[in-house]
Enzyme design. Structure first.
Site, PDB file in Angstrom:
ATOM      1  N   GLU A  32      -2.484  -5.475  -3.824  1.00 31.59           N
ATOM      2  CA  GLU A  32      -3.224  -5.056  -2.656  1.00 31.59           C
ATOM      3  C   GLU A  32      -4.608  -5.715  -2.626  1.00 31.59           C
ATOM      4  O   GLU A  32      -5.056  -6.215  -1.592  1.00 31.59           O
ATOM      5  CB  GLU A  32      -3.392  -3.542  -2.735  1.00 31.59           C
ATOM      6  CG  GLU A  32      -3.185  -2.812  -1.454  1.00 31.59           C
ATOM      7  CD  GLU A  32      -3.401  -1.336  -1.698  1.00 31.59           C
ATOM      8  OE1 GLU A  32      -4.507  -0.873  -1.463  1.00 31.59           O
ATOM      9  OE2 GLU A  32      -2.456  -0.671  -2.147  1.00 31.59           O
ATOM     10  N   ASN A  45      26.390 -21.803  -7.576  1.00 29.08           N
ATOM     11  CA  ASN A  45      27.256 -22.937  -7.805  1.00 29.08           C
ATOM     12  C   ASN A  45      26.846 -24.133  -6.957  1.00 29.08           C
ATOM     13  O   ASN A  45      26.741 -25.256  -7.444  1.00 29.08           O
ATOM     14  CB  ASN A  45      28.677 -22.497  -7.459  1.00 29.08           C
ATOM     15  CG  ASN A  45      29.698 -23.377  -8.102  1.00 29.08           C
ATOM     16  OD1 ASN A  45      29.732 -23.480  -9.309  1.00 29.08           O
ATOM     17  ND2 ASN A  45      30.492 -24.037  -7.290  1.00 29.08           N
ATOM     18  N   HIS A  95       0.820  -1.200   0.000  1.00 30.97           N
ATOM     19  CA  HIS A  95       0.000   0.000   0.000  1.00 30.97           C
ATOM     20  C   HIS A  95       0.864   1.264   0.000  1.00 30.97           C
ATOM     21  O   HIS A  95       0.656   2.193  -0.774  1.00 30.97           O
ATOM     22  CB  HIS A  95      -0.918  -0.021   1.219  1.00 30.97           C
ATOM     23  CG  HIS A  95      -1.857   1.140   1.270  1.00 30.97           C
ATOM     24  ND1 HIS A  95      -2.972   1.209   0.474  1.00 30.97           N
ATOM     25  CD2 HIS A  95      -1.834   2.286   1.985  1.00 30.97           C
ATOM     26  CE1 HIS A  95      -3.600   2.339   0.706  1.00 30.97           C
ATOM     27  NE2 HIS A  95      -2.931   3.008   1.623  1.00 30.97           N
TER      28      HIS A  95
END
Lengths: 156, 673
Positions: free
Chosen positions: B68, B407, B46
């Site tokens: 929202e 990795n 918001h």
């Protein structure tokens, strides 16, 4: 006063030179210089300038006019171009003057053996000539680095 | 434009909110019915929407607006948190981050978000989440008590060893006088039966009697629920005990388990309620209290540091003067200044320190994403995120860590099938650990994957001409593993998107060495591997050994000094005109600093019979530096030589000594050949 500029007048070998006051941070007395190994000859070393490590360049050697002898009158002009700050050794810093920009003439090919690219122009002042220096060129790193490499090659 | 001055604030705050959404989303995935988390995410989205709208970043605003809406539905329990919902929210978050970083680099931050907006709308309108309803039911049952990562790991491990996890709710009789004492007795009973890993409210709160009539505990035990229950009832003034087998947080619970649990649970609806109430209460407490901080640009702190150093120099001069004047009052005052300024120095230095969390907190989502892409199951544990490091190091360390983690995920941890076939748990563990030790900070990345194949690395090294076949036999495992940090080195069977181009580890090593650190790898085939990075605590403060070379003073970083010796003339030997010495049976070359640095001969002749030598090391190579005399150890502030003097041979910087003199700091790595 649009067409005038403030110039710091300093001397090397009896000749008067000028630097734009906007490019000079301060004028300092000579301190103990710590030399830096394996750098170009004209780099005399570094000094502690209010907590900042500042390299010191022998302006005379930079302009190939011989070495500055360190005496009482010897001063350091602290100049700043972009993010590079350095101190320039000069024989004497005497004055700050206003120069009428219209009197500045481009540099002739060779003055006192100084490479032309270091010179912004020549101004008339008090019946004598004032050589205005191009700080950009003096602090030009590329040439410095080239010189350094050349020096290193010689060592090896 | 007027908005420009607000840009920085906007960017700072956006990043903060995005980070908070990120953290909370990941947490929400673990505990899908914790509505507090939804609230938090909602609030961040918001705020972000409001800011973006003010700054006219419409795409951010419209995306956050849809987020929202969806979050609001969840909040009102009209929509369940399903994996699909989380996935789309994460995707939306990624887009938001992309847009914000685009704005940061000067672009307008626009991006086509229509696809995501549509997806979010679909969710909002209830299409595409048919499974949501059922999911929710299951999850509400499972997550009465939220365990943190560590506790979950403990629970997982316990489960592997045949222990069950129980959630026990104990209700004391009304009017119980000595609640804390009863709690203590219950704990004592339970501790004999197994291990208590969590309690709500916390033990401290329980001891302070800061609870109503009931409290909940998570217990690891191999006893049956019934026997635990009867044991607890031996404590008097206990009204009711509810025991539920606790799910240790598997993301996709077997339906069967869930049913079993609901059976356990159904008879005691009353106590369930009290648990969730308590949880809410404690949840509120644990929420971040708004910290009293202000933003200061690091430039200002650097400037403050510079000014402070000035002060220290003047202090040194004052000390000199006072020792000449011998005035007691002056001496006292200066001593006081010295103490205060020492404290000040510590404060200024700590201002530059930031918790490594700043870097670490982007990894959970990254690992989650990678694991999904690669169809692997990975648990990421982060330990020691509060460890503090210098800002400059923090800024630089992110990329190498990303490389290493990718990795490990890609090459280290095997696919679930492979793991099961090798008798390992299906879910791979990846641990990111950080801690202080001495003057260093260590960051470790440890996985329980397949480890490094010595043969493969050795063969590749031989192929690349880094190693001769004969030599490879005699090398220790660790030395062989070090080759993976050589450039152009990858043993991956195929180049994947994620890693395997052979540039990664090489770049990682360079970066870390540039920071003055060191990287090592340990590995055991089939068991996993561990990369550990050692970093200096701060880049600006350095412990050095100061030495005289003629009239000049040089500093040698103490981290690379092994020891100092005084050599007699006859102990200096020559091998092909190279001076060498014998150091504990090893032949160590000698280098004269005076020759290397062309230091001017000083006027004072102080020839003595012994040659002072500083032995320095880089990895397992050593070199002796011949100097003129040792001065001593000193902590110095490392300063760069500035932009004008870059890359000076064997000099890493300079420092200002107490008397205002500049002394150069040697970079030993360049002196060792």
């Amino acid at each position: 006063m649009e067409d005038s500029m403030k110039v710091i007048v300093f001397q090397m070998d009896q000749q008067k030179y000028g630097a734009n006051v906007m490019e000079v941070l301060s004028i300092e007395e000579l301190e103990n210089i710590t030399s830096i190994p394996r750098t170009s000859e004209f780099i005399k070393g570094v000094v502690n300038l209010r907590g900042e490590i500042t390299p010191v360049i022998d302006l005379k050697q930079r302009l190939r006019l011989g070495e500055t002898s360190r005496e009482k009158g010897t001063r350091m002009l602290i100049v700043q171009m972009g993010d590079v700050q350095a101190g320039l050794l000069v024989d004497e810093a005497s004055d700050v003057v206003d120069i009428d920009t219209s009197t500045i003439e481009p540099a002739p090919e060779v003055i006192n053996g100084i490479n032309e690219s270091f010179i912004k122009g020549v101004a008339k002042f008090d019946d004598s000539l004032l050589i205005l220096l191009e700080m950009d060129q003096i602090l030009n790193l590329e040439e410095v680095n080239e010189l350094k490499e050349a020096a290193e090659e010689e060592v090896e | 434009m007027e908005t420009n001055e607000y840009m920085e604030i906007f960017l700072d705050e956006s990043n903060e909110h995005l980070q908070s959404i990120n953290d909370n989303l990941l947490e929400l995935e673990k505990q899908p019915d914790n509505l507090d988390l939804v609230d938090e995410i909602f609030r961040s989205a918001h705020t972000l929407k409001g800011m973006a709208a003010t700054m006219e970043f419409d795409d951010i605003a419209s995306l956050t607006h849809k987020m929202e809406n969806v979050l609001d539905k969840i909040r009102k329990s009209e929509l369940a948190v399903s994996e699909q919902v989380i996935d789309i929210l994460v995707e939306a978050l990624e887009d938001l981050e992309e847009m914000v970083s685009a704005i940061n680099s000067g672009e307008d931050g626009s991006k086509d978000v229509s696809g995501l907006v549509q997806q979010l709308e679909q969710i909002e309108n209830g299409t595409g989440t048919s499974s949501g309803g059922r999911n929710k039911q299951e999850t509400t049952i499972m997550n009465e008590l939220a365990l943190d990562d560590y506790q979950l790991t403990v629970a997982h491990q316990a489960a592997e060893q045949g222990y069950s996890t129980f959630q026990i709710t104990v209700k004391l009789v009304d009017g119980c006088m000595l609640k804390a004492a009863r709690v203590y007795m219950v704990f004592e009973v339970l501790e004999k039966l197994g291990e208590v890993i969590k309690s709500v409210p916390t033990v401290e709160e329980l001891e302070a009697e800061a609870f109503e009539q009931s409290f909940s505990i998570v217990l690891l035990s191999n006893e049956s629920a019934e026997s635990i229950k009867s044991r607890i009832h031996t404590v008097s003034e206990i009204d009711d005990v509810t025991i539920v087998a606790f799910d240790a947080g598997n993301e996709a619970p077997e339906e069967e388990q869930a049913e079993e649990k609901s059976q356990h649970k159904s008879p005691q609806p009353e106590s369930d309620k009290s648990v969730s109430e308590q949880e809410k209460a404690s949840g509120k407490k644990s929420k971040h209290a708004s910290s009293k901080t202000i933003r200061v640009s690091s430039d200002r702190i650097d400037h403050l540091m510079n000014l402070f150093e000035e002060l220290v120099l003047d202090r040194g001069r004052l000390e000199d003067i006072s020792s000449q004047l011998k005035n007691q009052e002056l001496t006292d005052t200066i001593e006081h200044i010295a103490r205060v300024s020492q404290d000040m120095q510590r404060v200024i230095l700590t201002m530059r320190m930031v918790p490594v969390e700043q870097v670490f907190n982007r990894f959970p989502r990254m690992v989650r994403g990678l694991a999904k892409d690669l169809h692997k199951k990975i648990d990421l544990n982060i330990v020691g995120a509060e460890t503090e490091l210098d800002r400059t190091v923090i800024d630089e360390i992110g990329d190498p860590l990303v490389h290493l983690i990718r990795n490990s995920v890609d090459h280290g941890i095997e696919s679930p099938e492979e793991r099961l076939a090798n008798g390992k748990p299906e879910v791979g563990n990846l641990t990111l650990r950080s801690y202080h030790s001495g003057n260093h900070v260590f960051i470790e990345i440890e996985d329980d994957g397949e480890g490094i194949n010595r043969e493969k690395v050795a063969n590749k090294a031989i192929e690349n001409g880094l190693l001769s076949a004969d030599h490879s036999q005699s090398l220790k495992d660790e030395d062989v593993y070090q080759f993976i940090f050589a450039s152009g080195f990858s043993t991956a069977k195929s180049v994947s998107d994620i890693s395997g181009r052979g540039v990664g580890l090489d770049a990682v090593r360079m970066k870390i060495e540039a920071l003055g650190g060191d990287i090592n790898v340990e590995s055991e085939p089939g068991k996993g591997s561990k990369f550990s990075i050692q970093l200096p605590l701060t880049l600006s403060i350095l412990n050095t050994l100061l030495v005289h070379v003629q009239d000049e003073i040089y500093g040698i970083p103490l981290s690379s000094v092994i020891e100092t010796v005084l050599l007699e003339e006859k102990e200096i030997m020559h091998v092909q005109r190279q001076k060498v010495m014998d150091f504990r049976g090893k032949v160590v070359p000698l280098v004269s600093l005076q020759d290397v640095f062309n230091v001017q001969e000083s006027d004072v002749e102080n020839k003595n019979n012994y040659q002072p030598v500083v032995i320095i090391k880089k990895a397992d190579k050593m070199t002796g530096l011949m100097v003129d005399s040792f001065i001593g150890k000193k902590e110095v502030v490392l300063k760069s030589l500035g932009n004008y003097l870059k890359n000076v041979y064997a000099i890493s910087g300079a420092t200002i000594l107490g008397n205002g003199q500049v002394s150069l700091i040697i970079d030993p790595n360049e002196l060792i050949k």
